[in-house]
Design an enzyme around this catalytic site. Structure first.
Site, mmCIF file in Angstrom:
data_model
loop_
_atom_site.group_PDB
_atom_site.id
_atom_site.type_symbol
_atom_site.label_atom_id
_atom_site.label_comp_id
_atom_site.label_asym_id
_atom_site.label_seq_id
_atom_site.Cartn_x
_atom_site.Cartn_y
_atom_site.Cartn_z
ATOM 1 N N SER A 186 60.636 -63.256 47.032
ATOM 2 C CA SER A 186 61.295 -61.862 48.178
ATOM 3 C C SER A 186 62.655 -61.951 47.955
ATOM 4 O O SER A 186 63.156 -62.576 47.302
ATOM 5 C CB SER A 186 60.162 -62.458 49.706
ATOM 6 O OG SER A 186 61.197 -63.638 49.962
ATOM 7 N N LYS A 187 63.423 -61.202 48.498
ATOM 8 C CA LYS A 187 64.173 -60.603 48.527
ATOM 9 C C LYS A 187 65.299 -61.445 49.139
ATOM 10 O O LYS A 187 66.487 -61.782 48.131
ATOM 11 C CB LYS A 187 64.848 -59.924 49.608
ATOM 12 C CG LYS A 187 64.299 -58.230 49.537
ATOM 13 C CD LYS A 187 64.567 -57.198 47.782
ATOM 14 C CE LYS A 187 64.384 -56.270 48.076
ATOM 15 N NZ LYS A 187 64.891 -55.744 46.694
ATOM 16 N N ARG A 188 64.635 -62.560 49.427
ATOM 17 C CA ARG A 188 65.154 -63.744 50.138
ATOM 18 C C ARG A 188 66.012 -64.678 48.644
ATOM 19 O O ARG A 188 67.201 -65.600 48.484
ATOM 20 C CB ARG A 188 64.997 -65.153 50.399
ATOM 21 C CG ARG A 188 63.649 -65.494 50.840
ATOM 22 C CD ARG A 188 63.387 -66.946 51.192
ATOM 23 N NE ARG A 188 62.206 -67.470 51.652
ATOM 24 C CZ ARG A 188 61.238 -67.167 51.663
ATOM 25 N NH1 ARG A 188 60.921 -65.685 52.007
ATOM 26 N NH2 ARG A 188 59.753 -67.380 51.366
ATOM 27 N N GLY A 224 66.305 -63.368 46.074
ATOM 28 C CA GLY A 224 67.572 -62.137 44.514
ATOM 29 C C GLY A 224 66.978 -61.208 44.862
ATOM 30 O O GLY A 224 65.998 -60.754 45.173
#
Length: 476
Positions: free
Chosen positions: A240-242, A244
């Site tokens: 996920s976005k966490r 990167g």
């Protein structure tokens, strides 16, 4: 040409992410490896979230990765009449039935019974009752009439999977507003598109028994299913976005080569039997086998990805790299415009010297800027370590004088001068080399220092040493 037909079916509710791109890659590889067809379907029935710009972005990302599709894309939003007709077909055969229950009624009965699964209240309605409800305009969904028994299939990745039909709800095919559910639309479309193999993420395994029931209800052939392990971050959690950047376009914009992105995504969960991990798309096609896909979740490791990208850049022709980095050098004001032949040859030599060090095309500008302009800043850590006392200034002033006297400014003559001076001063050569590198590049690491100085030329080297002597801070 074989009868193999696969499809990639993204929803245009956001940019194409890495997981979706890997699914597309495996479909494309399987089709090309078997002389089959790779098709594209846009699942845009979510009218509120689907956007045209996302469709274009999906197209651009697939093309950038080097994947073309073999027929015109199919849009679900343009096939509403087909879904209505297909639902009527199942109603007539008894494989589906009208459900007039409202969401409020369903919620109340679920709370009272403690059972979430639909209680099939409308399954036993008589034809008279159904017509009465329809004639007064009562809205109805259409549900699948799930038969008793067991649904099983042999998954190309996970092997034999069996589900008791008692565990399958009489799921909705058409909502009361006439829109199809995912389960229904994909089967109608896959039959229409003559899909032979459905290759998708393992999060769809739970959907498969429902869809197999629909294939059987339509009397259609059931495709082969291959469910891919999901992509996780290095912490073991779903990517996920966490972790990167997750969008294909983000890596394109960061300057990663398309072939490197394609290559790395292809080997996440599958590695050729020969163990070779650095491969171009055509080489991947030659080696790809659906049966070799691992069941274990794949981990997207940015360090491994950077290594793959660096390997691709190292193997790339200098002229090809030049084509990619020229616009970047111009955007970063390192060159003013398209270079003349002399400037182009300089850039090609720069590429040859530095390409083994960079992970993406943007780094040629970001970390190689000193090949085109004098350093504006110096790496703080390197200054603290290699230029922390006035004695360094004294040594560098002596070195500057000796370099000025060189008639032949070559790597050999420069190295000889530096090492002879180190012996004269009774210091290690590193006490001259490290400040020298800092002065001419602004960094503590880079290519061989003597080759670098020869490359930059005498005038540039002397100017930069003089500037460093004036600008670099000293602790005393």
């Amino acid at each position: 040409m074989s009868d193999i037909r696969v499809r990639f079916a993204p929803s245009p509710t956001g940019a194409l992410h890495l997981g979706g791109a890997r699914t597309a890659i495996y479909n494309w590889l399987f089709a090309r490896a078997n002389e089959g067809q790779f098709l594209l379907r846009i699942e845009d029935t979510d009218t509120k979230r689907s956007k045209k710009e996302y469709i274009e972005q999906i197209y651009e990302s697939l093309r950038w990765l080097g994947m073309s599709w073999d027929e015109e894309p199919v849009f679900q939003s343009q096939r509403m009449a087909a879904y209505q007709q297909a639902a009527q077909e199942l109603l007539q055969s008894g494989s589906a039935y009208y459900c007039f229950c409202t969401s409020e009624e369903l919620e109340a009965r679920r709370k009272a019974s403690g059972v979430y699964q639909y209680d099939r209240k409308c399954r036993s309605l008589s034809e008279t009752e159904i017509n009465t409800h329809l004639n007064v305009g009562k809205k109805a969904a259409i549900r699948c009439n799930v038969p008793a028994g067991t649904t099983e299939w042999s998954d190309c990745v996970y092997g034999k999977i069996s589900v008791n039909n008692d565990e399958i709800d009489d799921f909705i095919l058409l909502r009361s507003n006439g829109f199809p559910t995912y389960q229904f639309a994909v089967v109608v479309d896959d039959i229409f598109m003559r899909i032979s193999h459905v290759i998708r993420g393992e999060d769809h395994i739970s959907n498969t028994p429902k869809q197999i029931l629909l294939y059987k209800a339509f009397g259609a052939g059931i495709p082969e299913f291959a469910h891919l392990p999901l992509l996780n971050g290095t912490d073991g959690k779903r990517l996920s976005k966490r972790h990167g950047a997750t969008g294909v376009d983000e890596y394109r914009d960061q300057g990663y080569p398309a072939e490197a992105v394609f290559n790395y995504l292809a080997i996440l969960g599958w590695v050729p039997k020969d163990g070779n991990e650095i491969l171009k798309p055509a080489e991947l096609v030659q080696r790809f086998l659906l049966a070799d896909i691992a069941r274990k979740s794949a981990v997207f490791d940015l360090k491994k990805f950077d290594w793959v990208s660096n390997e691709h850049i190292k193997r790339m022709e200098n002229a090809e790299i030049c084509r990619h980095i020229l616009p970047i050098l111009i955007d970063n004001h390192l060159i003013s415009a398209e270079p003349d032949e002399s400037g182009r040859q300089y850039i090609l030599k720069f590429i040859d010297l530095m390409k083994s060090r960079f992970r993406n095309f943007r780094q040629f500008a970001e970390l190689g800027s000193y090949f085109f302009k004098d350093p504006e800043t110096y790496e703080d850590k390197a200054v603290r370590k290699n230029w922390k006392e006035t004695e360094v200034n004294r040594r560098m002033a002596i070195l500057l004088d000796k370099l000025q006297q060189l008639e032949e400014f070559s790597a050999v003559s420069i190295e000889s001068t530096v090492r002879e001076l180190a012996d004269e001063l009774d210091i290690s050569a590193g006490k001259l080399i490290h400040p020298l590198r800092l002065a001419v590049s602004g960094y503590s690491v880079g290519p061989g220092i003597f080759e670098l100085l020869e490359f930059l030329g005498k005038e540039t080297v002397l100017r930069r040493i003089q500037a460093a002597l004036q600008r670099l801070p000293v602790s005393e």
